[in-house]
Design an enzyme around this catalytic site. Structure first.
Site, PDB file in Angstrom:
ATOM      1  CE  LYS A 142      -3.658   2.534   2.395  1.00 48.84           C
ATOM      2  NZ  LYS A 142      -2.928   3.847   2.239  1.00 48.84           N
TER       3      LYS A 142
ATOM      4  CB  SER B 164      -0.121   7.387  13.533  1.00 47.70           C
ATOM      5  OG  SER B 164      -1.139   6.840  13.113  1.00 47.70           O
TER       6      SER B 164
ATOM      7  N   GLY C 241      -3.321   4.721  14.075  1.00 44.60           N
ATOM      8  CA  GLY C 241      -3.438   4.141  12.864  1.00 44.60           C
ATOM      9  C   GLY C 241      -3.027   2.678  13.032  1.00 44.60           C
ATOM     10  N   GLY C 242      -1.904   2.332  13.559  1.00 47.61           N
ATOM     11  CA  GLY C 242      -1.354   1.064  13.683  1.00 47.61           C
ATOM     12  C   GLY C 242      -2.021   0.356  14.576  1.00 47.61           C
TER      13      GLY C 242
ATOM     14  CD  GLU D  13       9.504   2.056  13.170  1.00 46.39           C
ATOM     15  OE1 GLU D  13       9.940   3.093  13.420  1.00 46.39           O
ATOM     16  OE2 GLU D  13      10.101   1.022  12.727  1.00 46.39           O
TER      17      GLU D  13
ATOM     18  CB  CYS E 146      10.781   5.868  13.851  1.00 48.97           C
ATOM     19  SG  CYS E 146      12.154   5.009  13.186  1.00 48.97           S
TER      20      CYS E 146
END
Length: 525
Positions: free
Chosen positions: A182, A240, A243-244, A263, A300
């Site tokens: 994606k 994020s 979202g994750g 992650e 990150c």
């Protein structure tokens, strides 16, 4: 030449709607219109991946390695295009993008070498003992086998190294897993150029068409349908926490739950040890400022949390850091959303009654602007206000000022999961560092001494992960050769005729790989 289309099993397909990427440096829309992906694209890609999964997994390591190297070569051949497009879509400077491309192709070649070396199979052989009493021992052999089709999400902050042919894709393909990718909507042009490179490598090496597909945009619908698709057997994600976590919940709630390697978020604490600060508080501050602002703080592993003792040394550190950061020009962040979130959390931090703002500015009204910020808070107030532990994704840091080393240890024992933890120390701090290390081992995936965490080496010993929310599986890493283990599982073969065994387990060791035979490692000839 960009088509703006989705790449599904060797075909470039339209979607029902279009979108355009932004130029973060200007805030303007870029001209190419990209086709929105759909659930139907995901389904088509997943089915094509499933159809070729066993063929791809059963290929010799040498053939898959040749494919990975061809991908690297084709990406290198498009280097100038990638730098130009990446700069337009991310505002990252050409030198950064060139370095990131080097890491991207380096990862592909790194995994090509690794799968040919063969120890990743972890081939284990226990030969039969038919005369063993009281019961005979059967012949049992085991090895790692590919899980099947893998879904991978592109990250906003690395348009190459954590994107189309980034670490998740490289390790999945190396393991023998087809990939449905994606693409991130912030850099669709860069993504298409890399997809074109993979397409060329597929044709050059005779890979099955379903080994790779890329779906553009589509928002939550595409992402959720990818994770939920019954033919997808694992997912790699960088993004994020919110979202994750939503995608993780889908993955583990499926009728057949699957591994979700996400992650999500990390503050990456830095420990400013007392003796090191006495000797070089200003020097450490300057180095921290450089690490904090690298890539506009959008790594990150950005060191956004510091712990130190109260006193003159931390005052010197803050004064120097503010001077250094005050001279760092405002820069465009990756997306409007990233910039808005960064300014929202900074506004909240600056207004917090328990926080002292040492530096905060906004140099312009641009929608993507990001400027450094520094905050101070007492250890007691930090512990009493959990909202202060929220990640500030950008060039901002908060310093926790502690009354004693015991208080530093107490806070460290309660930290949530982190990708990294860094100790800035002098030899005279060794005793304190020795007490701190076991606490950091429990909360961080990588612990550094007298370095800075921005910069992740791709090597066999690297761990890029950590307890939640740094990652959703603290046993896994998304960087380094151990990343391949996310996309394989062990299979045992009992009493098989030699001809029926996979090559990695046959008596003659046709792959010439290291194997554990009756409890002793046998190295290749």
């Amino acid at each position: 030449m960009l088509s703006g289309k989705n790449y599904i099993a060797g075909e470039w397909l339209d979607g029902p709607d279009v979108f355009q990427a932004d130029n973060p440096a200007t805030g303007e829309k870029l001209p190419t219109k990209f086709q929105q992906g759909t659930e139907q694209h995901v389904d088509q890609a997943a089915r094509a991946a499933n159809e070729c999964a066993e063929e791809f997994a059963s290929m010799s390591p040498a053939k898959r390695a040749g494919f990975l190297r061809a991908c690297a070569d084709e990406i290198d051949a498009r280097g100038d295009e990638l730098t130009e497009m990446g700069n337009l879509e991310s505002a990252l400077p050409p030198a950064r993008l060139q370095g990131e491309r080097g890491r991207t192709v380096g990862q592909l070649r790194f995994f090509a070498d690794w799968i040919e070396e063969g120890s990743w199979f972890e081939a284990r052989i226990e030969t039969a003992q038919p005369d063993r009493a009281p019961l005979p021992k059967p012949d049992i052999r085991s090895m790692f086998k590919a899980l099947g089709p893998v879904g991978v999400f592109g990250a906003s902050n690395f348009p190459l190294a954590f994107s189309v042919a980034g670490g998740d894709t490289a390790s999945a393909l190396a393991a023998g897993c087809p990939v449905v990718f994606k693409a991130h909507a912030a850099h669709p042009g860069t993504s298409e150029i890399v997809a074109q490179a993979i397409d060329a490598a597929i044709k050059k090496t005779g890979m099955p068409k379903g080994v790779f597909s890329m779906v553009h945009g589509g928002g939550r619908v595409v992402g959720q349908s990818l994770v939920a698709h019954p033919m997808i057997k694992a997912v790699g994600f960088t993004g994020s926490t919110g979202g994750g976590r939503a995608l993780f919940d889908i993955a583990v709630s499926r009728p057949e739950p699957i591994p979700f390697y996400g992650e999500l978020g990390s503050n990456n604490p830095v420990y400013l040890m007392p003796n090191a600060m006495k000797k070089n508080a200003a020097g450490i501050a300057k180095a921290w400022a450089g690490s904090l602002t690298m890539g506009v703080g959008q790594f990150c592993t950005n060191p956004g949390l510091l712990l130190a003792l109260k006193g003159d040394d931390i005052d010197t550190f803050v004064t120097t850091a503010v001077e250094e950061l005050g001279g760092v020009a405002s820069q465009a962040m990756l997306t409007d959303r990233v910039s808005s979130a960064y300014h929202d959390v900074n506004d909240a931090m600056a207004k917090h009654p328990k926080v002292t703002c040492a530096l905060k500015r906004r140099d312009g009204d641009g929608p993507f602007e990001g400027s450094p910020a520094v905050y101070r808070v007492s250890a007691a107030d930090w512990e009493a206000n959990p909202e202060l532990a929220e990640e500030m994704f950008g060039p901002a840091g908060i310093i926790i000022e502690c009354d004693s080393t015991d208080q530093i240890l107490a806070i460290s024992a309660k930290l949530h999961g982190q990708l990294t933890a860094t100790i800035q120390m002098d030899d005279a701090d060794a005793e304190f560092a020795g007490k701190l290390r076991p606490l950091l081992e429990k909360c961080a995936g990588r612990i550094l001494v007298n370095g800075w965490p921005t910069g992740v080496e791709v090597c066999h010993s690297m761990v890029h992960g950590g307890p939640y929310p740094a990652s959703t599986d603290s046993r896994a890493t998304s960087v380094g050769s151990l990343a391949i283990k996310r996309f394989v599982r062990p299979v045992a073969y009992q009493a098989f005729a030699d001809a029926l065994l996979p090559d990695a387990l046959k008596d003659g060791n046709p792959l010439n790989i290291p194997r554990l035979v009756d409890g002793k490692w046998q190295m290749p000839k």
